[in-house]
Write an enzyme that holds these catalytic residues in place. Structure first.
Site, PDB file in Angstrom:
ATOM      1  N   ASP A  80       0.821  -1.206   0.000  1.00 42.24           N
ATOM      2  CA  ASP A  80       0.000   0.000   0.000  1.00 42.24           C
ATOM      3  C   ASP A  80       0.857   1.258   0.000  1.00 42.24           C
ATOM      4  O   ASP A  80       2.034   1.241   0.351  1.00 42.24           O
ATOM      5  CB  ASP A  80      -0.941   0.014   1.200  1.00 42.24           C
ATOM      6  CG  ASP A  80      -0.206  -0.054   2.538  1.00 42.24           C
ATOM      7  OD1 ASP A  80       0.780  -0.821   2.643  1.00 42.24           O
ATOM      8  OD2 ASP A  80      -0.598   0.657   3.476  1.00 42.24           O
ATOM      9  N   ASP A 117       7.551   5.111  -1.240  1.00 41.06           N
ATOM     10  CA  ASP A 117       7.329   4.475   0.058  1.00 41.06           C
ATOM     11  C   ASP A 117       6.081   3.611  -0.085  1.00 41.06           C
ATOM     12  O   ASP A 117       4.984   4.116  -0.084  1.00 41.06           O
ATOM     13  CB  ASP A 117       7.140   5.546   1.127  1.00 41.06           C
ATOM     14  CG  ASP A 117       6.733   4.978   2.479  1.00 41.06           C
ATOM     15  OD1 ASP A 117       6.876   3.757   2.693  1.00 41.06           O
ATOM     16  OD2 ASP A 117       6.237   5.768   3.317  1.00 41.06           O
ATOM     17  N   GLU A 147       0.152  -1.354   5.576  1.00 45.00           N
ATOM     18  CA  GLU A 147       1.188  -0.914   6.508  1.00 45.00           C
ATOM     19  C   GLU A 147       0.927   0.501   6.994  1.00 45.00           C
ATOM     20  O   GLU A 147       1.179   0.836   8.153  1.00 45.00           O
ATOM     21  CB  GLU A 147       2.556  -1.003   5.822  1.00 45.00           C
ATOM     22  CG  GLU A 147       3.751  -0.779   6.748  1.00 45.00           C
ATOM     23  CD  GLU A 147       4.218   0.654   6.820  1.00 45.00           C
ATOM     24  OE1 GLU A 147       5.140   0.936   7.624  1.00 45.00           O
ATOM     25  OE2 GLU A 147       3.678   1.517   6.086  1.00 45.00           O
TER      26      GLU A 147
END
Length: 486
Positions: A80, A117, A147
């Protein structure tokens, strides 16, 4: 520059896989499409592929010839990404892929988060799985979900799915750092209701906007002294509380992003308008001066609007302002053991006041469980004193540093050989999944590293191209040098 040109950056295998996953919407808790994509990716390579009950994807690849006796390695990243965009950016995260471009050696996105990220970590693992030339031991690729908003993928991973003895988490954002510890966290949510006061034509309506703040990662950037839009808005409302009534407030968004914008609709009795406007001008000057260096794009706006016919009752208004004013925001305590490390912090991430409902969302982080509880309890006390209901949820543990980690020595030695300098061995104030995964697999030796990424969780997110090449080279060397199984 188009996404096609992104694919021509080096290393091409990394950037091509990154472009592939960035074409797929993958917000936290909405990962269905990326889970299906990764599952098909593994199966199309002819590799054993599993989707566990919570949605984590596990792909196994046998060791290359001559590496069969090395320890099995878990390569781990999360699927994610944080979905944030600038107000003026016309973009639908549910249907559109990220639009990327290159500028001065960095890959960026057009007005949105980039997804580096942890997309670059995912892309690196995909590159290993797809490669015919990278030498490696037995690989278990673990792609976790969610996450960014609770680490529920890591929490839901059950013992027995993994056999690896070493875990390489590819979610650190400075390429000269090797991470051996991280903070835990807990969500603190205050909710309440309020009554409305009916108003008459003696009031004028105004829209206040605070924008242009950098925002950023509420863990990694919390010690940089950046502005929090919710705190700044509340600071002004506190100054003019006797002059105004509040109709609504919408500030911030995701818990793990420092809020960049806040908007409030307020009402002011006509005879007090000049005093109110003067207070606004003075506050704007004061705050812009205070943040001149760290927030050069900070902007305030005050616009007259048609006056709403009702506002929050006075008692609720004062309790709201007081509770946010008293609530911890930013760094709470620095570590006594690790110089420069934030031990505990809180991010007042979202303030929503509208239609009789109040929500205040916070994310508290700490590398020490006792301090995490201390901060959360102080927030609870502050909000409960104002009459709010408070819920603590989504708690996850930190990751305790182990300076005697065998894999740490492998990485530090290789780093020095490759780059002719010593890496920084650190613990970070972000939440990494290693702490949670370590509760399921306590004997697994874990380490975290990654390429240089700046501005994560904000539309200023950018990934350094040269650093990504170094990261890819480093990862390949690590896999070549995994120790022999005992």
């Amino acid at each position: 520059m188009s996404n096609t040109e992104i694919r021509n950056q080096e290393p091409k295998t990394l950037w091509n896989h990154f472009a592939d996953i960035n074409a797929i919407p993958r917000a936290s808790k909405k990962e269905e499409r990326i889970i299906e994509f990764m599952s098909n990716f593994g199966k199309n390579l002819g590799l054993e592929t599993i989707v566990d009950p919570v949605g984590n994807v596990i792909i196994r690849k046998p060791a290359t010839k001559g590496m069969e006796n090395r320890k099995t390695v878990v390569l781990q990243s999360h699927l994610d990404m944080v979905h944030q965009k600038n107000t003026e950016t016309d973009f639908d995260f549910n249907t559109q892929g990220i639009e990327m471009f290159v500028e001065n050696g960095w890959v960026k996105a057009k007005g949105t988060t980039l997804g580096a990220d942890n997309g670059l970590g995912v892309a690196a693992i995909m590159s290993v799985l797809a490669s015919d030339t990278v030498e490696h031991p037995n690989i278990e690729a673990l792609f976790t979900i969610d996450e960014e908003t609770g680490m529920t993928g890591a929490q839901g991973l059950q013992p027995g799915y993994l056999n690896g003895e070493i875990l390489l988490n590819l979610d650190t954002e400075e390429d000269d750092e090797i991470d051996i510890g991280c903070a835990g966290g807990v969500d603190v949510t205050a909710t309440g209701i309020y009554s409305h006061t009916e108003l008459n034509s003696s009031f004028e309506g105004f829209e206040i906007r605070i924008s242009g703040l950098q925002g950023g990662h509420s863990g990694m950037d919390i010690d940089k002294g950046l502005g929090n839009a919710n705190k700044l808005m509340n600071g002004f409302l506190k100054k003019v509380a006797d002059l105004i009534e509040i109709n609504s407030i919408h500030g911030g968004g995701l818990r793990n992003a420092i809020p960049r914008e806040s908007e409030a609709i307020i009402l002011c009795v006509k005879e007090n308008v000049k005093a109110f406007q003067s207070a606004f001008s003075n506050y704007e000057t004061e705050i812009k001066s205070e943040y001149a260096e760290k927030e050069p794009e900070l902007a305030f706006s005050l616009n007259a609007i048609e006056s709403p016919l009702r506002a929050m009752d006075k008692g609720s208004k004062l309790k709201l302002i007081t509770s946010i004013d008293e609530a911890i925001n930013g760094v709470y305590k620095m570590s006594d053991e690790i110089p420069g490390l934030v031990e505990a912090s809180n991010n007042i991430a979202k303030v929503l006041v509208d239609q009789g409902d109040i929500q205040i969302l916070c994310l508290t982080r700490s590398s020490v469980e006792k301090t995490k509880e201390e901060v959360a309890d102080q927030l609870r006390t502050s909000f409960e004193k104002a009459g709010f209901g408070v819920k603590l949820s989504g708690s996850y543990p930190g990751w305790s540093p182990n300076r005697d980690s065998p894999i740490l020595k492998v990485l530090t030695d290789l780093y020095e050989q490759l780059f002719k300098s010593k890496p920084e061995v650190v613990a970070c104030h972000a939440g990494l999944e290693c702490g949670i995964l370590g509760t399921h697999y306590p004997d697994m030796d874990m380490i975290s590293f990654g390429p240089t990424i700046k501005g994560a969780h904000s539309p200023d997110e950018r990934a350094n191209i040269a650093s990504s090449q170094r990261f890819w080279n480093f990862l390949q060397e690590i896999l070549k040098n995994i120790p022999v199984r005992n």
